[in-house]
Design a protein around this motif. Structure first.
Motif, PDB file in Angstrom:
ATOM      1  N   LYS A 110      37.306  43.740  18.653  1.00 35.44           N
ATOM      2  CA  LYS A 110      37.581  42.295  18.548  1.00 35.44           C
ATOM      3  C   LYS A 110      36.470  41.599  17.760  1.00 35.44           C
ATOM      4  N   TRP A 111      35.222  41.903  18.138  1.00 32.43           N
ATOM      5  CA  TRP A 111      34.088  41.295  17.424  1.00 32.43           C
ATOM      6  C   TRP A 111      34.129  41.677  15.951  1.00 32.43           C
ATOM      7  N   SER A 112      34.351  42.958  15.692  1.00 36.38           N
ATOM      8  CA  SER A 112      34.363  43.456  14.312  1.00 36.38           C
ATOM      9  C   SER A 112      35.442  42.774  13.493  1.00 36.38           C
ATOM     10  N   LYS A 113      36.609  42.605  14.106  1.00 33.23           N
ATOM     11  CA  LYS A 113      37.724  41.987  13.379  1.00 33.23           C
ATOM     12  C   LYS A 113      37.399  40.542  13.012  1.00 33.23           C
ATOM     13  N   GLN A 114      36.731  39.837  13.929  1.00 36.33           N
ATOM     14  CA  GLN A 114      36.348  38.452  13.639  1.00 36.33           C
ATOM     15  C   GLN A 114      35.356  38.391  12.474  1.00 36.33           C
ATOM     16  N   VAL A 115      34.393  39.326  12.465  1.00 34.68           N
ATOM     17  CA  VAL A 115      33.424  39.370  11.358  1.00 34.68           C
ATOM     18  C   VAL A 115      34.161  39.602  10.043  1.00 34.68           C
ATOM     19  N   LEU A 116      35.132  40.506  10.042  1.00 36.47           N
ATOM     20  CA  LEU A 116      35.892  40.804   8.821  1.00 36.47           C
ATOM     21  C   LEU A 116      36.722  39.616   8.352  1.00 36.47           C
ATOM     22  N   VAL A 117      37.271  38.845   9.297  1.00 33.25           N
ATOM     23  CA  VAL A 117      38.024  37.640   8.903  1.00 33.25           C
ATOM     24  C   VAL A 117      37.074  36.661   8.201  1.00 33.25           C
ATOM     25  N   GLY A 118      35.856  36.540   8.742  1.00 38.22           N
ATOM     26  CA  GLY A 118      34.843  35.689   8.108  1.00 38.22           C
ATOM     27  C   GLY A 118      34.470  36.195   6.725  1.00 38.22           C
ATOM     28  N   LEU A 119      34.280  37.512   6.596  1.00 39.08           N
ATOM     29  CA  LEU A 119      33.927  38.098   5.290  1.00 39.08           C
ATOM     30  C   LEU A 119      35.068  37.934   4.284  1.00 39.08           C
ATOM     31  N   GLU A 120      36.291  38.112   4.761  1.00 44.02           N
ATOM     32  CA  GLU A 120      37.454  37.944   3.855  1.00 44.02           C
ATOM     33  C   GLU A 120      37.458  36.522   3.293  1.00 44.02           C
ATOM     34  N   TYR A 121      37.162  35.555   4.159  1.00 43.13           N
ATOM     35  CA  TYR A 121      37.115  34.153   3.722  1.00 43.13           C
ATOM     36  C   TYR A 121      36.041  33.957   2.643  1.00 43.13           C
ATOM     37  N   LEU A 122      34.849  34.510   2.878  1.00 40.54           N
ATOM     38  CA  LEU A 122      33.750  34.363   1.913  1.00 40.54           C
ATOM     39  C   LEU A 122      34.080  35.053   0.588  1.00 40.54           C
ATOM     40  N   HIS A 123      34.621  36.267   0.689  1.00 39.70           N
ATOM     41  CA  HIS A 123      34.837  37.075  -0.514  1.00 39.70           C
ATOM     42  C   HIS A 123      36.009  36.580  -1.364  1.00 39.70           C
ATOM     43  N   THR A 124      36.955  35.869  -0.736  1.00 38.49           N
ATOM     44  CA  THR A 124      38.092  35.344  -1.504  1.00 38.49           C
ATOM     45  C   THR A 124      37.891  33.868  -1.842  1.00 38.49           C
ATOM     46  N   HIS A 125      36.728  33.338  -1.478  1.00 34.37           N
ATOM     47  CA  HIS A 125      36.380  31.953  -1.792  1.00 34.37           C
ATOM     48  C   HIS A 125      36.201  31.819  -3.301  1.00 34.37           C
ATOM     49  N   GLU A 126      36.427  30.624  -3.816  1.00 28.10           N
ATOM     50  CA  GLU A 126      36.191  30.363  -5.244  1.00 28.10           C
ATOM     51  C   GLU A 126      35.036  29.389  -5.358  1.00 28.10           C
ATOM     52  N   PRO A 127      33.818  29.761  -5.793  1.00 29.55           N
ATOM     53  CA  PRO A 127      33.460  31.114  -6.241  1.00 29.55           C
ATOM     54  C   PRO A 127      33.302  32.087  -5.071  1.00 29.55           C
ATOM     55  N   CYS A 128      33.337  33.372  -5.391  1.00 30.68           N
ATOM     56  CA  CYS A 128      33.124  34.420  -4.393  1.00 30.68           C
ATOM     57  C   CYS A 128      31.735  34.257  -3.793  1.00 30.68           C
ATOM     58  N   ILE A 129      31.632  34.380  -2.479  1.00 24.99           N
ATOM     59  CA  ILE A 129      30.331  34.260  -1.816  1.00 24.99           C
ATOM     60  C   ILE A 129      29.978  35.607  -1.188  1.00 24.99           C
ATOM     61  N   ILE A 130      28.803  36.111  -1.552  1.00 26.71           N
ATOM     62  CA  ILE A 130      28.316  37.364  -0.978  1.00 26.71           C
ATOM     63  C   ILE A 130      27.216  37.003   0.015  1.00 26.71           C
ATOM     64  N   HIS A 131      27.300  37.526   1.223  1.00 24.52           N
ATOM     65  CA  HIS A 131      26.268  37.217   2.206  1.00 24.52           C
ATOM     66  C   HIS A 131      24.948  37.889   1.836  1.00 24.52           C
ATOM     67  N   ARG A 132      24.985  39.174   1.538  1.00 21.25           N
ATOM     68  CA  ARG A 132      23.835  39.984   1.107  1.00 21.25           C
ATOM     69  C   ARG A 132      22.876  40.404   2.212  1.00 21.25           C
ATOM     70  N   ASP A 133      22.931  39.765   3.362  1.00 19.40           N
ATOM     71  CA  ASP A 133      21.987  40.145   4.425  1.00 19.40           C
ATOM     72  C   ASP A 133      22.680  40.156   5.778  1.00 19.40           C
TER      73      ASP A 133
END
Length: 296
Positions: A131-154
């Protein structure tokens, strides 16, 4: 008056060490966290009546690089526009010329970061970790498909935060994310060595570095061990990462399905699935979208 009551009274009437230009947010002196360039203080939103975090970057560390200062400011301002329930909310951003600081106010999660939370609660089901992992991935999907793409990096377990009462996790510490334009490649090293993808060291990478870091986060969640803890120096970690030697924690006894899923995330950049692909993986078949939704 008993001593502890006196202390409580002092705390209740504690004066703000600093107030933002609008007068809405007040900063206390006690730290919630501290890093190389940023300190995070306990603070209060007087308008909403809620506790918040006051993030303060001392700009004198960048005084010889005005370009970097402007970039930091624009990146943190971008945080204010992000709207996703699995990303820490940023309420306000401003530069204080008098104190030479960059300040931004973010939400606070009730149970702190995922690393400390996992240490406090040693018996967690695989379903909860998914469950925790899936929530993190939903957050990452949002960042990575954002315009512009946002990379967390850390991305690592110390900057994923949790509201333990509802089992909701949120990605934080986005203040130094690389905002990537159409070239889709970024060019600077910043991160936590144990979690950094090999190509990050080459300074030529895409958002796929976050997928690698996510895999390391899941490995830490499952084993309760920081990856590459067998190494006693950054140089040794660097050598293992860049030569493709996986952390010893991956050899610990674990469900083969979990191990296979983590290995997908740690694959070569071109072979790594995107956050969207991983969300469709059978690994999450027992976690419905409704269960990922926080209640309350």
């Amino acid at each position: 008056m008993p001593e502890e009551n006196a202390n409580t009274t002092d705390r209740e009437t504690e004066a703000f060490a600093e107030v933002d230009p609008t007068g809405r947010f007040g900063r206390y002196n006690d730290l919630l966290g501290s890093g190389a360039v940023k300190k995070v203080y306990r603070a209060f939103d007087q308008e909403e009546g809620i506790e918040v975090a006051w993030n303060q970057v001392r700009l004198r560390k960048f005084s010889d690089d005005p370009v970097l200062i402007n970039r930091l400011l624009s990146e943190v301002k971008l945080l204010r526009t992000l709207k996703n329930k699995y990303i820490i909310v940023c309420y306000s951003v401003w530069k204080d010329d008098e104190r030479n600081t960059l300040n931004f106010i973010t939400e606070v999660c009730t149970s702190g970061n995922l690393r400390d939370y996992r240490k406090r609660h040693r018996h967690v089901s695989m379903k909860a970790l998914k469950k925790w992992s899936k929530q993190v991935l939903v957050g990452l999907e949002y960042l990575h498909t954002h315009e512009p793409c946002i990379i967390h990096r850390d991305l690592n377990c110390s900057n994923i935060f949790i509201n333990g009462n509802i089992g909701q996790v949120k990605i934080g510490d986005l203040g130094f994310a690389a905002i990537v334009g159409k070239s889709h490649a970024a060019h600077s090293i910043l991160g936590t060595p144990e979690y950094m993808a090999p190509e990050l060291y080459e300074e030529d990478y895409t958002e796929m570095v976050d997928i690698y870091s996510f895999g390391m986060c899941l490995l830490e969640m499952v084993t309760m061990e920081i990856p590459y803890s067998e190494c006693d120096s950054v140089a040794k970690i660097y050598k293992k990462v860049t030569t493709g030697v996986k952390p010893q924690a991956l050899n610990k006894e674990m469900d083969p399905e979990v191990k296979a899923f983590i290995e997908k995330c740690l694959a070569q950049p071109r072979a790594r699935p995107s956050a969207s692909d991983l969300l469709k993986d059978p690994f999450f078949s027992e976690v419905s979208d409704e269960e990922t939704e926080p209640t309350g």
